[in-house]
Design a protein around this motif. Structure first.
Motif, PDB file in Angstrom:
ATOM      1  N   ASP A 224       0.846  -1.198   0.000  1.00 40.56           N
ATOM      2  CA  ASP A 224       0.000   0.000   0.000  1.00 40.56           C
ATOM      3  C   ASP A 224       0.877   1.241   0.000  1.00 40.56           C
ATOM      4  O   ASP A 224       1.695   1.446   0.920  1.00 40.56           O
ATOM      5  N   PHE A 225       0.688   2.073  -1.038  1.00 40.82           N
ATOM      6  CA  PHE A 225       1.406   3.337  -1.167  1.00 40.82           C
ATOM      7  C   PHE A 225       0.390   4.445  -0.899  1.00 40.82           C
ATOM      8  O   PHE A 225      -0.535   4.648  -1.687  1.00 40.82           O
ATOM      9  N   LEU A 226       0.560   5.153   0.226  1.00 39.00           N
ATOM     10  CA  LEU A 226      -0.453   6.092   0.681  1.00 39.00           C
ATOM     11  C   LEU A 226       0.039   7.532   0.543  1.00 39.00           C
ATOM     12  O   LEU A 226       1.078   7.896   1.102  1.00 39.00           O
ATOM     13  N   PHE A 227      -0.724   8.319  -0.213  1.00 40.19           N
ATOM     14  CA  PHE A 227      -0.435   9.745  -0.398  1.00 40.19           C
ATOM     15  C   PHE A 227      -1.454  10.544   0.409  1.00 40.19           C
ATOM     16  O   PHE A 227      -2.657  10.481   0.146  1.00 40.19           O
ATOM     17  N   SER A 228      -0.968  11.301   1.376  1.00 42.23           N
ATOM     18  CA  SER A 228      -1.864  11.964   2.324  1.00 42.23           C
ATOM     19  C   SER A 228      -2.659  13.102   1.710  1.00 42.23           C
ATOM     20  O   SER A 228      -3.715  13.461   2.231  1.00 42.23           O
ATOM     21  N   GLY A 229      -2.177  13.678   0.587  1.00 41.55           N
ATOM     22  CA  GLY A 229      -2.769  14.937   0.153  1.00 41.55           C
ATOM     23  C   GLY A 229      -2.598  15.954   1.260  1.00 41.55           C
ATOM     24  O   GLY A 229      -1.678  15.864   2.084  1.00 41.55           O
ATOM     25  N   ASP A 230      -3.477  16.943   1.327  1.00 38.71           N
ATOM     26  CA  ASP A 230      -3.467  17.913   2.419  1.00 38.71           C
ATOM     27  C   ASP A 230      -4.492  17.472   3.458  1.00 38.71           C
ATOM     28  O   ASP A 230      -5.667  17.262   3.130  1.00 38.71           O
ATOM     29  N   ILE A 231      -4.046  17.356   4.691  1.00 40.78           N
ATOM     30  CA  ILE A 231      -4.886  16.793   5.754  1.00 40.78           C
ATOM     31  C   ILE A 231      -5.621  17.915   6.475  1.00 40.78           C
ATOM     32  O   ILE A 231      -5.008  18.887   6.922  1.00 40.78           O
ATOM     33  N   GLY A 232      -6.936  17.758   6.572  1.00 38.43           N
ATOM     34  CA  GLY A 232      -7.753  18.762   7.230  1.00 38.43           C
ATOM     35  C   GLY A 232      -7.679  18.678   8.743  1.00 38.43           C
ATOM     36  O   GLY A 232      -6.935  17.867   9.317  1.00 38.43           O
ATOM     37  N   ARG A 233      -8.505  19.506   9.393  1.00 39.53           N
ATOM     38  CA  ARG A 233      -8.462  19.626  10.844  1.00 39.53           C
ATOM     39  C   ARG A 233      -9.737  19.073  11.488  1.00 39.53           C
ATOM     40  O   ARG A 233     -10.804  19.111  10.868  1.00 39.53           O
ATOM     41  N   PRO A 234      -9.637  18.569  12.697  1.00 45.65           N
ATOM     42  CA  PRO A 234     -10.851  18.154  13.400  1.00 45.65           C
ATOM     43  C   PRO A 234     -11.683  19.375  13.785  1.00 45.65           C
ATOM     44  O   PRO A 234     -11.159  20.482  13.935  1.00 45.65           O
ATOM     45  N   ASP A 235     -12.987  19.185  13.917  1.00 50.02           N
ATOM     46  CA  ASP A 235     -13.900  20.236  14.382  1.00 50.02           C
ATOM     47  C   ASP A 235     -13.933  21.450  13.458  1.00 50.02           C
ATOM     48  O   ASP A 235     -14.091  22.587  13.901  1.00 50.02           O
ATOM     49  N   ASP A 236     -13.786  21.221  12.161  1.00 46.87           N
ATOM     50  CA  ASP A 236     -13.900  22.289  11.171  1.00 46.87           C
ATOM     51  C   ASP A 236     -15.350  22.760  11.093  1.00 46.87           C
ATOM     52  O   ASP A 236     -16.276  21.960  11.219  1.00 46.87           O
ATOM     53  N   LEU A 237     -15.556  24.070  10.880  1.00 43.91           N
ATOM     54  CA  LEU A 237     -16.917  24.607  10.808  1.00 43.91           C
ATOM     55  C   LEU A 237     -17.671  24.158   9.563  1.00 43.91           C
ATOM     56  O   LEU A 237     -18.903  24.189   9.531  1.00 43.91           O
ATOM     57  N   LEU A 238     -16.945  23.762   8.522  1.00 49.79           N
ATOM     58  CA  LEU A 238     -17.578  23.425   7.247  1.00 49.79           C
ATOM     59  C   LEU A 238     -17.574  21.938   6.926  1.00 49.79           C
ATOM     60  O   LEU A 238     -18.442  21.465   6.190  1.00 49.79           O
ATOM     61  N   LEU A 239     -16.587  21.217   7.432  1.00 48.61           N
ATOM     62  CA  LEU A 239     -16.338  19.862   6.951  1.00 48.61           C
ATOM     63  C   LEU A 239     -16.321  18.848   8.089  1.00 48.61           C
ATOM     64  O   LEU A 239     -16.062  19.192   9.246  1.00 48.61           O
ATOM     65  N   ARG A 240     -16.560  17.587   7.735  1.00 44.53           N
ATOM     66  CA  ARG A 240     -16.437  16.505   8.702  1.00 44.53           C
ATOM     67  C   ARG A 240     -14.960  16.276   9.041  1.00 44.53           C
ATOM     68  O   ARG A 240     -14.068  16.694   8.310  1.00 44.53           O
TER      69      ARG A 240
END
Length: 453
Positions: free
Chosen positions: A177-193
């Motif tokens: 498995d070759f895993l590319f993280s991309g850009d990792i978001g934050r917990p408790d964001d106002l817009l996103l899960r």
């Protein structure tokens, strides 16, 4: 046999591009533009040091320009493959590519007309037609389902927060498995899960934008209330340069909620970002990808003035009322905010609120570092405006959040490659991962090739 060549975001933040060869299948993971330092921006103009005509798929983690903005340049290098991403990512990418193509064409025309470019003639980085041609190669993929790419290679996209549509990508080849993280978001964001967490990674390519920092615990609402009150008292303008995707919508939501709570008055708020307005339509189209309530979203958009034409940009500039203007770009590397700066940067009753990461060499970074003059459209402007920075609105996970994102990986990765960060940040983050997990961590160089398997 699996090997990788690091074509961007290696010891720097922008220009994410990675060439992965799996057996006889060639892939690109992301295809972004370099931004910031001149020596990096100049790399955008050259061909990539790989055979692009052999690339069958480009896998996009998300739609930001530093992950997608080089795509139209691939056409002249022979790319005829398929570009895969989630439906919201492809919608965002199409908006960004069309908008940036128009800006490239307009800036080239302006440079030729006013004669401030060193190049004769100045050429757009790519044209609107080239953007449309590459958009025609898009194909959407669902979340959490394996897609066969051929040659015993398959890929899966997993929800990652950060911006609407963003994912981390797992590529399975040769039993690894070759895993590319991309850009990792934050917990408790106002817009996103909250971002999903990976469970397995034999080789991990991990973003490290804030790998050496913890986001401050700022009271963003109180800071904005103070800035709005100051703007009204000084009969000035509050300029908020913003990334059109996620950050612009986040600032809108915060201002709207402050108005609902009666913490700020009904000060005029102008959203001068055609691309940002288009992104709002993506939020409407893909409600399962975010947490906004449809009725609140609609009321918020009605409360603010969406500026479309440059004529209205100038009307907004000339409007004598105290006001808030949110416009692109977030690092002041282009976009309509530059027009506002030419008229407002030299005024003491202007406040400029920077709400995101400012890459090395960008105008935003220079403002943060206290530079007293900015060059815009070939002319220098003295900085008289107040400069304020809110770091806690970042859509990138900080060091603690990055480490937590890793904590459900059940195996010990054979190697972790740090990408998408400045070198000093990577050095510190490398030590932190090694001390926390005991994993082997490597910091690749630009254009370095590594045999993985």
């Amino acid at each position: 046999m699996v090997s990788i060549k690091f074509l961007g975001a290696a010891r720097t933040v922008t220009g994410s591009k990675y060439h992965l060869s799996c057996n006889d299948l060639d892939l690109l993971i992301d295809c972004g533009m370099f931004q910031g330092l001149k020596e990096l921006r100049e790399l955008n103009w050259g061909p990539l040091p790989v055979d692009i005509s052999s690339v069958k798929y480009i896998l996009l983690t998300h739609g930001h320009l530093d992950h997608t903005g080089y795509l139209p340049r691939l056409l002249k290098q022979g790319f005829k493959g398929t570009i895969l991403g989630t439906a919201p990512t492809l919608a965002i990418t199409a908006i960004i590519l069309r908008d940036s193509a128009k800006i490239h064409e307009e800036e080239a025309e302006k440079a030729n007309k006013e004669g401030y470019s060193k190049h004769q003639p100045a050429l757009p980085f790519y044209t609107l037609q080239e953007a449309e041609d590459v958009i025609g190669l898009f194909s959407s993929v669902p979340l959490d389902e394996w897609k066969n790419l051929g040659s015993d290679v398959k890929v899966k996209y997993s929800y990652n927060g950060h911006i609407i549509g963003a994912t981390f990508i797992t590529i399975k080849a040769g039993g690894k498995d070759f895993l590319f993280s991309g850009d990792i978001g934050r917990p408790d964001d106002l817009l996103l899960r909250n971002p999903e967490k990976p469970r397995w990674a034999d080789y991990l390519f991990l973003e490290s934008t804030y790998g050496n920092k913890l986001h401050p615990r700022e009271n963003v609402e109180s800071l904005l209330v103070d800035l709005v009150n100051k703007t009204i008292a000084n009969r000035g303008t509050l300029l908020i340069p913003s990334f059109a995707v996620e950050r612009l919508q986040l600032v809108m939501v915060i201002l709207w909620r402050l108005y609902q709570k009666k913490r700020i008055p009904a000060i005029p708020i102008f959203i001068d970002s055609p691309m940002g307005s288009d992104v709002l339509s993506v939020f409407s189209k893909y409600p399962l990808w975010h947490t906004l309530i449809a009725a609140d979203f609609k009321s918020m958009c009605k409360h603010m003035t969406l500026v479309s034409s440059y004529r209205d940009t100038w009307k907004t500039i000339d409007d004598p009322r105290p006001k808030i203007v949110i416009a692109g770009s977030g690092m002041l590397s282009g976009g309509r905010m530059l027009t506002y700066l030419t008229k407002k940067l030299e005024k003491k009753n202007t406040s400029i609120l920077l709400v995101g990461y400012q890459a090395e060499g960008t105008r935003g970074r220079r403002l943060l570092e206290g530079e007293k003059q900015l060059k815009i459209y070939g002319k220098f402007y003295t900085v008289e405006a107040s400069i304020i920075h809110i770091e806690s609105l970042s859509a990138h996970a900080d060091q603690a959040e990055l480490l937590e994102w890793l904590n459900e990986i059940r195996n010990i990765p054979e190697e972790v490659f740090l990408i998408h960060g400045e070198l000093s940040t990577m050095v510190e983050f490398k030590e932190k991962i090694e001390n926390t997990y005991g994993w082997k961590v490597r910091i690749p160089e630009l254009h370095e090739s590594v045999r993985l398997w």
